[in-house]
Design a protein around this motif. Structure first.
Motif, PDB file in Angstrom:
ATOM      1  N   THR A 199       0.841  -1.212   0.000  1.00 24.14           N
ATOM      2  CA  THR A 199       0.000   0.000   0.000  1.00 24.14           C
ATOM      3  C   THR A 199       0.875   1.262   0.000  1.00 24.14           C
ATOM      4  O   THR A 199       0.622   2.221  -0.725  1.00 24.14           O
ATOM      5  N   GLN A 200       1.933   1.165   0.834  1.00 29.61           N
ATOM      6  CA  GLN A 200       2.839   2.320   0.929  1.00 29.61           C
ATOM      7  C   GLN A 200       3.523   2.596  -0.419  1.00 29.61           C
ATOM      8  O   GLN A 200       3.632   3.739  -0.851  1.00 29.61           O
ATOM      9  N   GLN A 201       3.914   1.471  -1.050  1.00 33.77           N
ATOM     10  CA  GLN A 201       4.564   1.593  -2.373  1.00 33.77           C
ATOM     11  C   GLN A 201       3.597   2.227  -3.382  1.00 33.77           C
ATOM     12  O   GLN A 201       3.962   3.134  -4.134  1.00 33.77           O
ATOM     13  N   GLN A 202       2.346   1.705  -3.328  1.00 32.78           N
ATOM     14  CA  GLN A 202       1.330   2.218  -4.270  1.00 32.78           C
ATOM     15  C   GLN A 202       1.079   3.708  -4.027  1.00 32.78           C
ATOM     16  O   GLN A 202       0.973   4.502  -4.957  1.00 32.78           O
ATOM     17  N   ARG A 203       1.009   4.062  -2.724  1.00 37.58           N
ATOM     18  CA  ARG A 203       0.781   5.464  -2.375  1.00 37.58           C
ATOM     19  C   ARG A 203       1.943   6.333  -2.872  1.00 37.58           C
ATOM     20  O   ARG A 203       1.751   7.425  -3.411  1.00 37.58           O
ATOM     21  N   GLY A 204       3.156   5.810  -2.698  1.00 39.79           N
ATOM     22  CA  GLY A 204       4.350   6.534  -3.163  1.00 39.79           C
ATOM     23  C   GLY A 204       4.297   6.778  -4.659  1.00 39.79           C
ATOM     24  O   GLY A 204       4.577   7.880  -5.129  1.00 39.79           O
ATOM     25  N   HIS A 205       3.894   5.731  -5.392  1.00 33.40           N
ATOM     26  CA  HIS A 205       3.778   5.853  -6.857  1.00 33.40           C
ATOM     27  C   HIS A 205       2.737   6.904  -7.227  1.00 33.40           C
ATOM     28  O   HIS A 205       2.961   7.727  -8.119  1.00 33.40           O
ATOM     29  N   ALA A 206       1.607   6.824  -6.500  1.00 35.93           N
ATOM     30  CA  ALA A 206       0.499   7.772  -6.796  1.00 35.93           C
ATOM     31  C   ALA A 206       0.956   9.207  -6.572  1.00 35.93           C
ATOM     32  O   ALA A 206       0.702  10.095  -7.388  1.00 35.93           O
ATOM     33  N   VAL A 207       1.671   9.410  -5.442  1.00 40.15           N
ATOM     34  CA  VAL A 207       2.169  10.767  -5.124  1.00 40.15           C
ATOM     35  C   VAL A 207       3.135  11.236  -6.213  1.00 40.15           C
ATOM     36  O   VAL A 207       3.081  12.378  -6.684  1.00 40.15           O
ATOM     37  N   GLN A 267       1.202  12.103  -9.219  1.00 39.36           N
ATOM     38  CA  GLN A 267       0.477  13.366  -8.977  1.00 39.36           C
ATOM     39  C   GLN A 267       1.422  14.552  -9.121  1.00 39.36           C
ATOM     40  O   GLN A 267       1.097  15.560  -9.752  1.00 39.36           O
TER      41      GLN A 267
END
Lengths: 111, 196
Positions: free
Chosen positions: A39-47, A50
């Motif tokens: 999840t953290q990795q996915q969030r990092g990618h999303a950020v 963005q």
């Protein structure tokens, strides 16, 4: 090495290699940690995406603004240039007339 | 305290107004111009201050020699004020209006080099130059024909040799001829005066 100490070592080794049940909740914790990391990795990618998108949008806005300003300046400059040429054309026209009149008067005076 | 700030702002504005007004040496349009513009069938009005001339000069990128010469000419000028009125029929303006226009632009700094009145045709010509320390710092032309009226006011240093280079704008090179003609006439007058 003595036979006694060999036995001790064997025992120790056996105990170490003995299959032991995992502590309670180990599997759950492991799964949670793994999914958390994902999840953290996915969030990092999303950020990251963005930020990239925001940078591209900002660059587009800035570039568009600069291009628009440049175009406006070009248009205004061309208008100013045309005005100068118009002013000089009127000046030229007026001077020609003055010159014509002076020349015709000069001729008349000579005659 | 508020009153003091308001007084300060008013004083600053009052001081700034003449300072701003001084930055543009070009005159405000004469009241006669409105009347002329209302009667004219074709009106050309150009008012360019120093800043505008400098801005326009940037866009004269010297593709041809004439444009380079024009740029050199306008770069040093303080302003250009041009009005051209074309009328469908004669008698759309009076001699009084012409006189008013001439007086509006004429100040003590201006010396007339041409002044002509033709009673038959009603044509008038005025050419004045502004001389500062022997240098031409301005030129004023008022040319009136039955169906056409032109006002030209150019402020700033005008070099006749530069004007002569403007072949594309043929008439500007005519200024040199105007000067020669007026000088020639003055010489003739001097000669005649000397003979008598």
């Amino acid at each position: 090495m003595e036979p006694e100490s060999i036995d001790d070592f064997e025992n120790e080794l056996r105990q170490s290699l003995e299959r032991r049940p995992a502590p309670p909740g180990f599997k759950r914790r492991l799964i949670e940690r793994r999914s958390g990391r994902r999840t953290q990795q996915q969030r990092g990618h999303a950020v990251l995406w963005q930020r990239l998108a925001a940078s591209v949008a900002l660059a587009c806005v800035l570039g568009g603004g600069l291009a628009w300003r440049h175009q406006q300046e070009q248009r205004q400059g061309e208008a100013a240039r045309q005005q100068v040429l118009t002013a000089l054309r009127v000046t030229s026209h007026a001077l020609n007339k003055v010159n014509e009149r002076l020349t015709s008067h000069g001729r008349a005076d000579q005659e | 305290m508020k009153n003091r700030i308001a007084i300060f702002l008013l004083a600053a504005a009052a001081l700034a107004t003449p300072a701003l007004a001084q930055t543009s040496p070009l005159p405000l349009p004469s009241p006669v111009e409105k009347e002329l513009a209302a009667r004219a069938s074709n009106v050309t009005e150009v008012t360019l201050g120093k800043n505008m001339l400098a801005f326009a000069a940037k866009f004269m990128n010297g593709k041809d020699k004439d444009e380079t010469n024009t740029r050199q000419l306008i770069e040093g000028l303080d302003g250009i004020y041009v009005r051209e009125y074309e009328f469908d029929k004669e008698g759309q303006y009076s001699m009084e209006q012409i006189e008013q226009l001439r007086k509006y632009f004429e100040t003590s700094e201006w010396s007339p080099i041409v002044r002509e009145r033709e009673r038959k045709t009603g044509e008038t010509t005025d050419v004045m130059v502004k001389l500062v320390n022997g240098e031409t710092r301005g030129m004023f032309i008022l040319s009136a024909e039955p169906k056409e009226l032109s006002i030209v006011l150019i402020l700033g240093p005008i070099r006749m040799d530069e004007l002569g280079k403007l072949k594309g704008l043929g008439g500007l090179s005519a200024l040199g001829d105007v000067e020669k003609n007026t000088q020639g006439k003055a010489k003739e007058k001097d000669k005649k005066g000397g003979d008598q």
